[in-house]
Scaffold this motif. Structure first.
Motif, PDB file in Angstrom:
ATOM      1  N   TRP A 216       4.655  23.536 -20.068  1.00  0.00           N
ATOM      2  CA  TRP A 216       3.772  23.538 -18.894  1.00  0.00           C
ATOM      3  C   TRP A 216       3.639  22.107 -18.370  1.00  0.00           C
ATOM      4  O   TRP A 216       3.709  21.144 -19.144  1.00  0.00           O
ATOM      5  N   ARG A 217       3.396  22.000 -17.048  1.00  0.00           N
ATOM      6  CA  ARG A 217       3.389  20.658 -16.446  1.00  0.00           C
ATOM      7  C   ARG A 217       2.619  20.706 -15.125  1.00  0.00           C
ATOM      8  O   ARG A 217       2.830  21.606 -14.323  1.00  0.00           O
TER       9      ARG A 217
ATOM     10  N   ALA B 236      -2.436  22.258 -18.242  1.00  0.00           N
ATOM     11  CA  ALA B 236      -1.014  21.968 -18.454  1.00  0.00           C
ATOM     12  C   ALA B 236      -0.758  21.464 -19.867  1.00  0.00           C
ATOM     13  O   ALA B 236       0.287  21.744 -20.468  1.00  0.00           O
ATOM     14  N   ALA B 237      -1.731  20.721 -20.411  1.00  0.00           N
ATOM     15  CA  ALA B 237      -1.546  20.107 -21.730  1.00  0.00           C
ATOM     16  C   ALA B 237      -1.418  21.142 -22.842  1.00  0.00           C
ATOM     17  O   ALA B 237      -0.851  20.858 -23.899  1.00  0.00           O
ATOM     18  N   ALA B 238      -1.911  22.358 -22.580  1.00  0.00           N
ATOM     19  CA  ALA B 238      -2.102  23.317 -23.671  1.00  0.00           C
ATOM     20  C   ALA B 238      -0.820  23.904 -24.263  1.00  0.00           C
ATOM     21  O   ALA B 238      -0.821  24.340 -25.410  1.00  0.00           O
TER      22      ALA B 238
ATOM     23  N   THR C 242      -3.342  29.406  -6.757  1.00  0.00           N
ATOM     24  CA  THR C 242      -2.039  28.953  -6.264  1.00  0.00           C
ATOM     25  C   THR C 242      -1.201  28.410  -7.421  1.00  0.00           C
ATOM     26  O   THR C 242      -0.024  28.737  -7.568  1.00  0.00           O
ATOM     27  N   LEU C 243      -1.819  27.602  -8.264  1.00  0.00           N
ATOM     28  CA  LEU C 243      -1.081  27.037  -9.400  1.00  0.00           C
ATOM     29  C   LEU C 243      -0.592  28.142 -10.343  1.00  0.00           C
ATOM     30  O   LEU C 243       0.506  28.052 -10.895  1.00  0.00           O
TER      31      LEU C 243
ATOM     32  N   ALA D 127       3.156  25.393 -13.835  1.00  0.00           N
ATOM     33  CA  ALA D 127       4.006  24.288 -13.384  1.00  0.00           C
ATOM     34  C   ALA D 127       3.754  24.090 -11.899  1.00  0.00           C
ATOM     35  O   ALA D 127       3.860  25.028 -11.117  1.00  0.00           O
ATOM     36  N   GLY D 128       3.402  22.891 -11.513  1.00  0.00           N
ATOM     37  CA  GLY D 128       3.194  22.639 -10.091  1.00  0.00           C
ATOM     38  C   GLY D 128       2.404  21.373  -9.843  1.00  0.00           C
ATOM     39  O   GLY D 128       2.038  20.652 -10.774  1.00  0.00           O
ATOM     40  N   ALA D 129       2.158  21.139  -8.547  1.00  0.00           N
ATOM     41  CA  ALA D 129       1.375  19.967  -8.136  1.00  0.00           C
ATOM     42  C   ALA D 129       0.083  20.447  -7.492  1.00  0.00           C
ATOM     43  O   ALA D 129       0.070  21.470  -6.808  1.00  0.00           O
TER      44      ALA D 129
END
Ligand code: S3P
Length: 435
Positions: free
Chosen positions: A251-252, A245-247, A430-431, A13-15
């Motif tokens: 998750w995002r 993230a899609a998996a 980091t992610l 989760a993150g940017a």
């Protein structure tokens, strides 16, 4: 960085703010060198491939001045006369885009040049550019195998042609359009299906007359005006995090400010077709010509899909990571009409099939694609990047998708990720909360 180890992800989760787009960066450097006057770029891609384009332009007399943090100024000399014969062979490194686009540009200058590259680039097909450039009146000679080194003798005035390439390739289309800037009339390229149109959009930004429609892309020769451009983020780099993230439900990942060129967004359509939640918030187009936006992908229970036909060129660079993701989908994922994958930085069809099997996935190679049966419980493996940046990064995503407790995978030769994304493994760490 010869070997990198990546372990299973906990929650994702993150940017991630990915670096500037590689495809747009190559073109912005080239058009800046051809425009009459000073152009400014921001957020230029730090990719080694883009550095190859900058170095080659310099060797041809182009004035490319970086002044920190992805900012560059270019003092262009005007189309046809901007560039001179380089004193040595041009080293395009690993970059097919550098070699093919510069071949088109130099074909339209009164110069002699040899374009060469590393062992991977020396295996890739160059007859596809040599043929139309020769038809336009330049001399372009490959090895007997149709590969680099490519020997060019350009002309400041070329013949206009209508060209129908056998494959949808933005590099090939761009080579012909860029040569067309020195033609004695309009040049037209009619592709079997549309590829990314960054060259067309940036030429318009420079004031060149470009029309595109069902009857192909048509460019009128003419001078280029200088321009300013803040280069958007690279959707092909973002794709590794978005696919991860899609998996899994829950998750995002958010990637702000990435290119949404319609020739690139096939990956988002595939993720949505597999069941992921894909949100796109459009922003201001870069330079008024290149669509940009923030992409968010939320994971889900995925199902199989088919990637074929006109969708293939619109997600060609993302197929490695989509094939990895396919192992997590319920049912069968089929990738067809993608024979071009065999002549990328590596034979991606053969190497993906090999690597996915060593991760414990069911995967079959076909002449022009792959069939992946999922869902698979991946197991940690020793993987090889084979000098291919997108394989190195796709394997990192696969390693993160090994179930918790499954151990770390080792990716040999992972340093080649720098060809497009030098900080990829830092941003991934980091992610994953390991930075
Ligand atoms: C690119 C075009 C595509 C793509 C490559 C970049 C470009 O290659 O795979 O990574 O910037 O024009 P092809 O033109 O060979 O399809």
């Amino acid at each position: 960085m010869s070997e990198v180890r990546v372990g299973p992800a906990g929650r994702v989760a993150g940017a991630v703010t990915v670096p500037g787009d590689k495809s747009i960066s190559h073109r912005a450097l080239i058009l800046g060198a051809l425009a009459r006057g000073r152009s400014y770029l921001g957020n230029l891609s730090p990719a080694a491939d883009v550095a190859s384009t900058g170095e080659c332009l310099r060797l041809c007399g182009g004035s490319v001045r970086p002044f920190g943090a992805g900012r560059v100024s270019l003092d262009g000399g005007g189309a046809r006369g901007a560039l001179s014969s380089p004193p040595a062979p041009l080293d395009c490194g690993n970059s097919g885009t550098t070699m093919r686009l510069l071949a088109g540009v130099l074909a339209g200058h009164d110069v002699e040049a040899v374009l060469d590259g590393d062992s991977s680039l020396r295996r890739r097909p160059m007859t596809r550019v040599a043929e139309p450039l020769t038809a336009m009146g330049a001399e372009a000679e490959t090895t007997p195998e149709g590969t680099a080194p490519l020997r060019l003798r350009g002309r400041a005035r070329l013949r206009a042609i209508d060209y129908r390439p056998a494959v949808a390739s933005a590099q090939l289309k761009s080579a012909v359009l860029l040569a067309g800037l020195s033609a004695d009339g309009p040049v037209r390229v009619i592709e079997p299906s549309p590829s990314r149109d960054h060259t067309e959009r940036l030429l318009r930004l420079c004031g060149v007359s470009v029309s595109s429609g069902a009857d192909g892309v048509r460019v009128l020769p003419g001078p280029l005006e200088p321009f300013g451009l803040h280069i958007p983020g690279d959707l092909s780099s973002a794709a590794f995090f978005l696919a991860l993230a899609a998996a899994r439900p829950g998750w995002r990942v958010v990637c702000p400010g990435v290119t949404l060129n319609p020739g690139r967004t096939g990956v988002l359509e595939v993720l949505a077709a597999m069941g992921a939640e894909v949100t796109v918030d459009a922003g201001e187009p870069a330079g008024g010509v290149e669509p940009v936006g923030t992409v968010t992908v939320a994971g889900a229970r995925l199902h199989g899909t088919v990637i074929a036909g006109a969708l293939v060129p619109r997600c060609i660079d993302e197929i490695p990571v989509l094939a990895v993701l396919a192992t997590q989908a319920e049912g069968r994922c089929e990738i067809r009409d993608a024979g071009e994958l065999r002549v990328k930085e590596s034979d991606r069809i053969a190497l993906l099939a090999d690597g996915l099997r060593s991760l414990g996935a069911g995967c079959e190679e076909t002449p022009d694609g792959l069939v992946v049966e999922g869902p698979a419980r991946l197991r940690a493996a020793r993987l090889e990047a084979h000098g291919d940046h997108r394989l190195a990064m796709a394997w990192a995503v696969a390693a993160a998708l090994v179930p918790p407790g499954g151990g770390e995978s080792a990716i040999a030769g992972a340093g080649c990720a720098a060809v497009s994304y030098p900080r990829f493994f830092d941003d991934l760490a980091t992610l994953l909360g390991r930075g």
